[in-house]
Design an enzyme around this catalytic site. Structure first.
Site, PDB file in Angstrom:
ATOM      1  CG  HIS A 132      -9.919  23.945 -33.748  1.00 54.83           C
ATOM      2  ND1 HIS A 132     -10.713  24.872 -34.388  1.00 54.83           N
ATOM      3  CD2 HIS A 132      -8.969  24.677 -33.078  1.00 54.83           C
ATOM      4  CE1 HIS A 132     -10.274  26.095 -34.127  1.00 54.83           C
ATOM      5  NE2 HIS A 132      -9.213  25.997 -33.348  1.00 54.83           N
ATOM      6  CG  HIS A 177     -14.301  29.877 -27.603  1.00 53.46           C
ATOM      7  ND1 HIS A 177     -14.190  30.047 -28.953  1.00 53.46           N
ATOM      8  CD2 HIS A 177     -13.033  29.829 -27.125  1.00 53.46           C
ATOM      9  CE1 HIS A 177     -12.918  30.104 -29.290  1.00 53.46           C
ATOM     10  NE2 HIS A 177     -12.190  29.972 -28.196  1.00 53.46           N
ATOM     11  CG  HIS A 203      -6.884  24.090 -29.167  1.00 55.82           C
ATOM     12  ND1 HIS A 203      -7.964  24.370 -28.368  1.00 55.82           N
ATOM     13  CD2 HIS A 203      -6.748  25.160 -30.011  1.00 55.82           C
ATOM     14  CE1 HIS A 203      -8.480  25.544 -28.714  1.00 55.82           C
ATOM     15  NE2 HIS A 203      -7.745  26.045 -29.687  1.00 55.82           N
ATOM     16  CG  ASP A 227      -7.902  31.532 -27.980  1.00 56.18           C
ATOM     17  OD1 ASP A 227      -7.119  30.655 -28.391  1.00 56.18           O
ATOM     18  OD2 ASP A 227      -9.084  31.616 -28.380  1.00 56.18           O
ATOM     19  CG  HIS A 228      -8.030  27.654 -25.880  1.00 49.03           C
ATOM     20  ND1 HIS A 228      -9.229  27.136 -25.437  1.00 49.03           N
ATOM     21  CD2 HIS A 228      -8.315  28.358 -27.008  1.00 49.03           C
ATOM     22  CE1 HIS A 228     -10.197  27.491 -26.265  1.00 49.03           C
ATOM     23  NE2 HIS A 228      -9.663  28.235 -27.217  1.00 49.03           N
ATOM     24  CG  ASP A 288     -11.323  26.753 -29.937  1.00 50.11           C
ATOM     25  OD1 ASP A 288     -10.593  27.506 -30.597  1.00 50.11           O
ATOM     26  OD2 ASP A 288     -11.868  27.087 -28.866  1.00 50.11           O
ATOM     27  CG  HIS A 329      -5.123  27.861 -31.579  1.00 46.40           C
ATOM     28  ND1 HIS A 329      -6.268  27.582 -32.271  1.00 46.40           N
ATOM     29  CD2 HIS A 329      -4.086  27.556 -32.421  1.00 46.40           C
ATOM     30  CE1 HIS A 329      -5.960  27.129 -33.488  1.00 46.40           C
ATOM     31  NE2 HIS A 329      -4.644  27.100 -33.589  1.00 46.40           N
TER      32      HIS A 329
END
Length: 303
Positions: A138, A265, A61, A65-66, A206, A63
């Site tokens: 998520h 994670h 996805h 941090d990814h 997530d 976000h």
């Protein structure tokens, strides 16, 4: 053979001892990356693996941090004189997101190819990999990934001879190719036995625990699964923000029975995930609290 490296195990923000979650797979000279958070390049350098052979990047996805490490990674791949196309896979909106990020990485010597996921389940074949993307739960659209290396059946010499398959076609048929010689067409099923057990790795972060994760992880060689919280009292927060506790992940693994599960994670507040593993292992004994840089070499069963 399939090499797996969990480059980072952190969620939300990198820490001095923990990079953000990313995983790389290597097979037959091709590399596949899942997610690319801040610090992914440094984690690759620390491991001694090169970004140049990456042929496909899958995003769970969008976000930060990814995906926030992507512009720098693309520039590094360009500086390594890569010219081959790079395939990017992710939920709908991928091209828009990557185009925005490329404001700071506008010039690349290789083309980007986009495959945007719209179905709840979608299969793609890239080089040696069969990639199964499956939608999870998520607070934005998010996918897990099942990476498979299929293995063809054994070559059946007696069948090949009985059907008068020319010897010069055998090697190509063994590789799964259809061969046309002297006006005749020969297919792999004419000379190969039943498909043998391949290799399978499932990566999922997530999300709340959903049955599709166990479905794809059934019999996997490795399940890499989010275990964001291990502390008591975090269950409500996990439900609110649509993440998983280590124990929810263990219950998914208990149902699926992979050969092993690596938790990843972690929340920044979860400084010592190993302290919670006794309880996790009481649910699924083959669970491990993964650390940055963990590597696993998977090989086909001997027959």
């Amino acid at each position: 053979m399939l090499d797996i490296c969990l480059l980072g195990t952190g969620g939300m923000m990198p820490l001095p001892y923990r990079w953000l979650t990313a995983m790389m797979a290597r097979c037959d000279g091709s590399s596949l990356l899942i997610d690319c958070g801040e610090g992914t390049q440094i984690a690759l350098k620390e491991k001694g693996w090169s970004p140049k052979p990456i042929d496909v990047i899958c995003f769970t996805h969008y976000h930060a941090d990814h995906i926030s490490g992507l512009p720098g990674l693309l520039l590094t791949m360009g500086n390594a004189e890569r010219t081959e196309p790079l395939l990017l896979i992710g939920p709908k909106g991928l091209q828009r997101v990557v185009t925005a990020l490329r404001t700071i990485a506008p010039e690349l010597p290789f083309p980007l190819v986009f495959a945007e996921l719209e179905d709840a389940r979608q299969e793609l074949r890239v080089g040696p990999y069969v990639i199964d993307a499956f939608r999870v739960n998520h607070n934005v659209v998010c996918y897990g990934y099942c990476i498979r290396i299929p293995r063809a059946g054994r070559f059946d010499l007696d069948r090949a001879k009985a059907q008068n398959v020319p010897m010069k076609a055998w090697s190509r048929l063994q590789k799964g190719e259809t061969v046309e010689l002297d006006g005749a067409v020969y297919t792999p099923d004419m000379v190969l036995g039943p498909e043998r057990r391949g290799l399978k790795v499932v990566y999922c972060t997530d999300t709340r625990p959903v049955p599709v994760i166990s479905e794809f992880a059934e019999g996997a060689d490795l399940l890499i699964c989010e275990g964001m919280y291990g502390e008591d009292g975090k269950e409500v927060k996990a439900r609110e923000y649509k993440h998983m506790t280590m124990y929810e992940a263990a219950n998914l693994a208990k149902k699926a029975q992979p050969a092993q599960m690596w938790l990843t994670h972690y929340s920044p507040s979860l400084t010592r995930p190993e302290d919670h593993m006794d309880k996790v292992k009481s649910i699924f004994p083959r669970a491990k609290a993964a650390k940055d840089g963990w590597t696993l070499e998977l090989t086909f069963d001997e027959e």
